[in-house]
Design a protein around this motif. Structure first.
Motif, PDB file in Angstrom:
ATOM      1  N   VAL A 113       0.811  -1.224   0.000  1.00  0.00           N
ATOM      2  CA  VAL A 113       0.000   0.000   0.000  1.00  0.00           C
ATOM      3  C   VAL A 113       0.842   1.271   0.000  1.00  0.00           C
ATOM      4  CG1 VAL A 113      -1.868  -1.208   1.187  1.00  0.00           C
ATOM      5  CG2 VAL A 113      -0.245   0.144   2.530  1.00  0.00           C
ATOM      6  N   TYR A 291      -3.446   8.197   6.116  1.00  0.00           N
ATOM      7  CA  TYR A 291      -3.468   7.236   5.018  1.00  0.00           C
ATOM      8  C   TYR A 291      -3.493   5.804   5.547  1.00  0.00           C
ATOM      9  CZ  TYR A 291      -1.920   4.540   0.982  1.00  0.00           C
ATOM     10  OH  TYR A 291      -1.826   3.607  -0.014  1.00  0.00           O
ATOM     11  N   LYS A 294      -6.759   4.804   6.933  1.00  0.00           N
ATOM     12  CA  LYS A 294      -7.769   4.573   5.889  1.00  0.00           C
ATOM     13  C   LYS A 294      -7.592   3.232   5.210  1.00  0.00           C
ATOM     14  CE  LYS A 294      -9.466   6.533   1.523  1.00  0.00           C
ATOM     15  NZ  LYS A 294      -9.328   7.655   0.558  1.00  0.00           N
ATOM     16  N   VAL A 295      -6.347   2.911   4.814  1.00  0.00           N
ATOM     17  CA  VAL A 295      -6.152   1.698   4.004  1.00  0.00           C
ATOM     18  C   VAL A 295      -6.005   0.431   4.842  1.00  0.00           C
ATOM     19  CG1 VAL A 295      -5.133   3.008   2.115  1.00  0.00           C
ATOM     20  CG2 VAL A 295      -3.632   2.023   3.855  1.00  0.00           C
TER      21      VAL A 295
END
Length: 300
Positions: A113, A291, A294-295
Motif C-alpha cells: 500500500v 493514510y 484509511k487503508v
C-alpha cells in the motif's frame, strides 16, 4: 538560570537522540558538529547533569537524558509543526517520517500500500524499520509504529485500526498423524510451533461464545521471533501454531495448512497505530497516519 528555557539546546538534543549521532544531527540541522556538541554541553551545564555517555563507538542516554528525551522530542516536533504551518506546508506535506512495523506485517500488508501513498504525497519519504521487537518510539526517534497486540495502558497515543484474527493451524499430514483436537485443552498434548514476540508466548489462551476460557502450554518444538520463518515447519508437519491471518492466510487458502477449533477464539489482538504523545504533529506525519488508518483500518 535564564528565565527562558534553552529551546535550541532541547531541539538539538532531541535530534541527536533521533539520529543516534552528533554528526548525523549536525548534517540534518545544517550545523557544524562543534555547534551541535556545544548546544548539548550547554544544556547539560544548565541542567547540571550529563545527558549522554559518549565513547568513540557508542552513544547512550544517561538516566537524566532518558527522563528528558520525551519532552525534548515534543519541543522539536511542535517547533517543526509550527514552522510548517506558518510557511503553509500543511497543504503540501514534505520530509521524512520514521515508521516502525513488525517484519511480516510490513512485507505482506504495508509494502503493497505504500506506492499509492508516495503517489499522493511525492514530497514525503518514509524511513521504514522492520522488526518484530517493540521499539522505544521516543528514545529511538520514531514518529509512529504499527503494533499488533492487546495494548496495555501507556503514555503513547494509540489508534485501533482493526481486529487481527489468529488461527490454530497445522498441515493435513500433522492432523492425520496426531489427530484433530476438538477442545483447546487437547493442544497441551501437541507439538507447538511458537511465535516468541508476544505476551506469555508459551501460554495459549482461548475463549468461546459461552465465555468458557482455557489456557494451555504446548511443548514447543521450535520458537522464533518472526512468524514467517515458522510457516515451512508448519507445512512440513512439525507441529501446530496459533498465528495471524497475514502470516498463514496464503497457506490456508492453498490447503497446505488446515485450521481447527474455529468455534474458539485466541486471546484478542488488534492492529494499532501508535505515536509518541504531544502535538501538533508535522503535516507529513499526519498525512501518513491518516493514510494508514484509511487503508489498513476496518471493522472489528
Amino acid at each position: 538560570m535564564s528565565k527562558l528555557p534553552d529551546l535550541e539546546g532541547l531541539a538539538v538534543f532531541a535530534k541527536v537522540v533521533e539520529l543516534r549521532s552528533f554528526a548525523a544531527a549536525a548534517e540534518d540541522l545544517a550545523m557544524s558538529k562543534a555547534t551541535v556538541s556545544k548546544a548539548v554541553t550547554r544544556l547539560e551545564e544548565r541542567l547540571g547533569a550529563r545527558l549522554f555517555n559518549r565513547t568513540s563507538r557508542r552513544l547512550a542516554l544517561t538516566d537524566a537524558g532518558q527522563s528528558l528525551v520525551e519532552r525534548a522530542t515534543r519541543v522539536l516536533a511542535e517547533a517543526q509543526a509550527a514552522e510548517e504551518e506558518a510557511s503553509h506546508q500543511s497543504s503540501a506535506p514534505r520530509g521524512v517520517v520514521r515508521l516502525a512495523v513488525p517484519m511480516s506485517l510490513g512485507i505482506t500488508t504495508l509494502g503493497p500500500v505504500l506506492p499509492a501513498f508516495f503517489a499522493a504525497y511525492p514530497e514525503v519519504s518514509v524511513d521504514l524499520h522492520l522488526s518484530d521487537a517493540t521499539v522505544d518510539l521516543v528514545g529511538m526517534g520514531f514518529d509512529m509504529a504499527l503494533r499488533i497486540a492487546d495494548l496495555p495502558d501507556s503514555s503513547l497515543v494509540a489508534r485501533r485500526l482493526r481486529a487481527v484474527k489468529r488461527h490454530v493451524v497445522a498441515s493435513p499430514a500433522y492432523w492425520g498423524k496426531y489427530g484433530r483436537p476438538t477442545h483447546p485443552a487437547s493442544l497441551a498434548e501437541h507439538r507447538g510451533v511458537t511465535y516468541g514476540h508476544q505476551a506469555s508466548p508459551e501460554t495459549w489462551r482461548f475463549r468461546n461464545a459461552a465465555h468458557e476460557e482455557v489456557s494451555i502450554r504446548p511443548h514447543s518444538v521450535i520458537r522464533a521471533n518472526n512468524g514467517d520463518v515458522l510457516v515451512p515447519s508448519l507445512i512440513a508437519g512439525v507441529g501446530v501454531a496459533v498465528l495471524p491471518d497475514f502470516i498463514v492466510g496464503e497457506a490456508l487458502a492453498a490447503g497446505m495448512l488446515e485450521e481447527v477449533l474455529t468455534d474458539w477464539t485466541a486471546s484478542p489482538i488488534a492492529l494499532h497505530l501508535v505515536m509518541p504523545p504531544g502535538g501538533p504533529r508535522p503535516a507529513r506525519v499526519e498525512a501518513l497516519a491518516g493514510y494508514l488508518a484509511k487503508v489498513l483500518g476496518g471493522k472489528g
